[in-house]
Design an enzyme around this catalytic site. Structure first.
Site, mmCIF file in Angstrom:
data_model
loop_
_atom_site.group_PDB
_atom_site.id
_atom_site.type_symbol
_atom_site.label_atom_id
_atom_site.label_comp_id
_atom_site.label_asym_id
_atom_site.label_seq_id
_atom_site.Cartn_x
_atom_site.Cartn_y
_atom_site.Cartn_z
ATOM 1 N N TYR A 160 -12.739 -7.184 -0.476
ATOM 2 C CA TYR A 160 -11.574 -7.306 -1.299
ATOM 3 C C TYR A 160 -11.685 -6.588 -2.705
ATOM 4 C CZ TYR A 160 -7.055 -9.590 -2.474
ATOM 5 O OH TYR A 160 -5.761 -9.572 -2.637
ATOM 6 N N LYS A 167 -6.375 -10.054 -8.725
ATOM 7 C CA LYS A 167 -5.909 -11.437 -8.520
ATOM 8 C C LYS A 167 -6.388 -12.421 -9.533
ATOM 9 C CE LYS A 167 -3.224 -10.561 -4.961
ATOM 10 N NZ LYS A 167 -1.809 -10.327 -5.009
HETATM 11 P P1 NAD Z 1 3.343 -5.661 2.269
HETATM 12 O O1 NAD Z 1 2.763 -4.166 2.110
HETATM 13 O O2 NAD Z 1 4.517 -5.851 2.965
HETATM 14 O O3 NAD Z 1 4.007 -5.693 0.604
HETATM 15 C C1 NAD Z 1 3.302 -5.115 -0.498
HETATM 16 C C2 NAD Z 1 4.536 -4.667 -1.093
HETATM 17 O O4 NAD Z 1 3.953 -3.990 -2.515
HETATM 18 C C3 NAD Z 1 5.399 -3.424 -0.593
HETATM 19 O O5 NAD Z 1 6.605 -3.880 -0.317
HETATM 20 C C4 NAD Z 1 5.200 -2.255 -1.404
HETATM 21 O O6 NAD Z 1 6.258 -1.521 -1.533
HETATM 22 C C5 NAD Z 1 4.882 -3.022 -2.922
HETATM 23 N N1 NAD Z 1 4.390 -2.066 -3.844
HETATM 24 C C6 NAD Z 1 3.164 -1.341 -3.795
HETATM 25 N N2 NAD Z 1 3.172 -0.659 -4.948
HETATM 26 C C7 NAD Z 1 4.283 -1.036 -5.575
HETATM 27 C C8 NAD Z 1 4.799 -0.342 -6.738
HETATM 28 N N3 NAD Z 1 4.134 0.452 -7.516
HETATM 29 N N4 NAD Z 1 5.957 -0.750 -7.353
HETATM 30 C C9 NAD Z 1 6.830 -1.607 -6.624
HETATM 31 N N5 NAD Z 1 6.170 -2.272 -5.368
HETATM 32 C C10 NAD Z 1 5.014 -1.812 -4.963
HETATM 33 O O7 NAD Z 1 2.163 -6.751 2.101
HETATM 34 P P2 NAD Z 1 2.089 -8.234 2.055
HETATM 35 O O8 NAD Z 1 0.823 -8.601 2.578
HETATM 36 O O9 NAD Z 1 3.452 -8.968 2.287
HETATM 37 O O10 NAD Z 1 1.531 -8.251 0.309
HETATM 38 C C11 NAD Z 1 2.646 -9.013 -0.540
HETATM 39 C C12 NAD Z 1 1.766 -9.898 -1.400
HETATM 40 O O11 NAD Z 1 1.146 -10.990 -0.881
HETATM 41 C C13 NAD Z 1 0.743 -9.098 -2.167
HETATM 42 O O12 NAD Z 1 0.822 -9.560 -3.624
HETATM 43 C C14 NAD Z 1 -0.528 -9.383 -1.521
HETATM 44 O O13 NAD Z 1 -1.522 -9.344 -2.307
HETATM 45 C C15 NAD Z 1 -0.168 -10.834 -1.430
HETATM 46 N N6 NAD Z 1 -1.004 -11.759 -0.232
HETATM 47 C C16 NAD Z 1 -1.180 -10.998 0.986
HETATM 48 C C17 NAD Z 1 -1.833 -11.769 1.863
HETATM 49 C C18 NAD Z 1 -1.831 -11.064 3.557
HETATM 50 O O14 NAD Z 1 -3.042 -11.539 4.032
HETATM 51 N N7 NAD Z 1 -1.193 -10.435 3.739
HETATM 52 C C19 NAD Z 1 -2.487 -12.679 1.658
HETATM 53 C C20 NAD Z 1 -2.545 -13.457 0.276
HETATM 54 C C21 NAD Z 1 -1.636 -12.631 -0.428
HETATM 55 O O1 0WE Z 2 -3.748 -8.624 -1.089
HETATM 56 C C1 0WE Z 2 -4.154 -8.225 -0.128
HETATM 57 C C2 0WE Z 2 -3.943 -6.785 0.521
HETATM 58 C C3 0WE Z 2 -3.480 -5.853 -0.815
HETATM 59 C C4 0WE Z 2 -3.579 -4.453 -0.749
HETATM 60 C C5 0WE Z 2 -3.666 -3.663 0.782
HETATM 61 C C6 0WE Z 2 -3.731 -2.364 0.888
HETATM 62 C C7 0WE Z 2 -3.748 -1.695 2.190
HETATM 63 C C8 0WE Z 2 -3.415 -0.277 2.124
HETATM 64 C C9 0WE Z 2 -3.574 -3.685 -1.862
HETATM 65 N N1 0WE Z 2 -3.669 -2.189 -1.573
HETATM 66 C C10 0WE Z 2 -3.966 -1.466 -0.409
HETATM 67 N N2 0WE Z 2 -3.668 -0.278 -0.189
HETATM 68 C C11 0WE Z 2 -3.837 0.536 0.978
HETATM 69 O O2 0WE Z 2 -3.816 1.634 0.803
HETATM 70 N N3 0WE Z 2 -4.278 -8.942 1.138
HETATM 71 C C12 0WE Z 2 -4.655 -10.427 0.459
HETATM 72 C C13 0WE Z 2 -4.623 -8.701 2.350
HETATM 73 C C14 0WE Z 2 -6.034 -8.636 2.535
HETATM 74 O O3 0WE Z 2 -6.595 -7.380 2.067
HETATM 75 C C15 0WE Z 2 -8.023 -7.417 2.358
HETATM 76 C C16 0WE Z 2 -8.109 -8.876 2.908
HETATM 77 C C17 0WE Z 2 -7.133 -9.549 3.133
HETATM 78 C C18 0WE Z 2 -7.093 -10.716 3.387
HETATM 79 C C19 0WE Z 2 -8.921 -6.452 2.085
HETATM 80 C C20 0WE Z 2 -10.382 -6.723 2.485
HETATM 81 C C21 0WE Z 2 -10.732 -8.064 3.097
HETATM 82 C C22 0WE Z 2 -9.645 -9.114 3.149
#
Ligand code: NAD
Ligand code: 0WE
Length: 260
Positions: A160, A167
């Site tokens: 991560y 974060k």
């Molecule tokens: P996602 O890819 O669906 O959402 C990420 C969003 O970020 C996308 O809509 C993308 O367009 C937007 N984005 C990226 N760069 C941007 C920019 N410059 N300006 C505006 N928007 C931008 O993935 P997700 O997993 O739904 O992520 C949403 C949030 O949830 C993030 O903050 C992520 O860290 C958090 N999160 C995700 C998980 C997981 O496991 N998926 C767990 C905990 C927290």
């Molecule tokens: O916040 C996240 C993911 C955020 C994210 C994901 C990507 C993938 C594509 C930010 N930047 C990018 N850039 C890309 O090009 N999570 C909480 C999901 C997540 O990401 C991980 C996790 C988990 C959970 C990465 C490593 C290990 C665990």
């Protein structure tokens, strides 16, 4: 009903597709009666715009605007549009993050100056940047701001890396914003979601391992859904949560309490 959001205006950022956590939140806010505004990340071919427009159409958003959080002008235009169309704002959902893919594996010490800066600019600075625009529109009636964070901001989660640093900055920003805006009855909270398969997450190695680990050790023995995160966000935005600000609420099947 304290959880009724009828008449509330909610701006949701971070919808990319039907797996986005922001999409789960938008659906639950809509189900609770909120009027929705949606932002999308603009790209040259307009592909995101089309995709997000079609997805959210059933929720009848009355605001639909581009917002790349790296561009101050776009952020200004978002809130100018809301001021013109709605006059005020009740709810802001911050649900976006980005780091270069190279920076989500390997040695954390290899993170470049630029990669570190990009991750924190998009994933952390964007919260105070959007909150600044929302504040004057929330001043009169109060409001609620909710962002999405991950355990990797508090504990080391393999790969991560720089997103963990981002974060940590995001969670601290929640506390400083909550302290600043509390006197205006604007509440600021975070939801720390467990790992969910989304566009952003499935592009990363290591997340599947994390998901399987959660399924084995989390008290509920499963991952959470976008809908469950959406329900928690709806609660935090409702009058049921009127005494809660500056907090990080774990929606993670209980994983965070475990020592393994
Ligand atoms: P996602 O890819 O669906 O959402 C990420 C969003 O970020 C996308 O809509 C993308 O367009 C937007 N984005 C990226 N760069 C941007 C920019 N410059 N300006 C505006 N928007 C931008 O993935 P997700 O997993 O739904 O992520 C949403 C949030 O949830 C993030 O903050 C992520 O860290 C958090 N999160 C995700 C998980 C997981 O496991 N998926 C767990 C905990 C927290
Ligand atoms: O916040 C996240 C993911 C955020 C994210 C994901 C990507 C993938 C594509 C930010 N930047 C990018 N850039 C890309 O090009 N999570 C909480 C999901 C997540 O990401 C991980 C996790 C988990 C959970 C990465 C490593 C290990 C665990």
């Amino acid at each position: 009903m304290l959880l009724d959001l009828t008449g509330k205006k909610a701006l949701v950022t971070g919808i990319a597709n039907n797996r986005s956590i922001a999409w789960g939140i938008a659906q639950q806010l809509h189900a609770a009666g909120a009027e929705l505004g949606v932002t999308f990340l603009p790209d040259e071919k307009g592909r995101f715009e089309k995709k997000v427009r079609e997805l959210v159409e059933p929720l009848n958003p009355t605001v639909f605007v581009p917002c790349n959080v790296q561009d101050d002008e776009q952020i200004e235009t978002v809130f100018k549009t809301i001021a013109d169309k709605w006059g005020n704002l009740d709810i802001l959902i911050h649900c976006l993050a980005f780091a270069n893919r190279d920076d989500l594996s390997g040695d954390f010490s290899s993170t470049s100056r630029g990669g570190f800066s990009t991750a924190l600019e998009i994933s952390s600075y964007s919260l105070p940047a959007l909150a600044k625009g929302a504040k004057p529109l929330m001043m009169e009636n109060g409001g609620a701001i909710v962002t999405l964070t991950y355990l990797g901001g508090v504990k080391v989660i393999p790969n991560y890396n720089v997103m963990g640093v981002a974060k940590a900055a995001l969670e601290t920003s929640v506390r400083y914003l909550a302290a600043e805006m509390g006197p205006n009855n604007i509440r600021v909270n975070a939801i720390s979601a467990g790992p969910i398969r989304t566009l952003a997450s499935s592009a990363v190695g290591g997340i599947l391992d994390m998901i399987h680990h959660v399924e084995e050790v989390a008290p509920l023995r499963r991952t959470v859904t976008q809908q469950e995160v959406g329900n928690a966000a709806t609660f935090l935005c409702s009058d049921l949560a009127s005494g809660i600000t500056g907090q990080v609420l774990y929606v993670d099947s209980g994983y965070e309490i475990m020592g393994m």
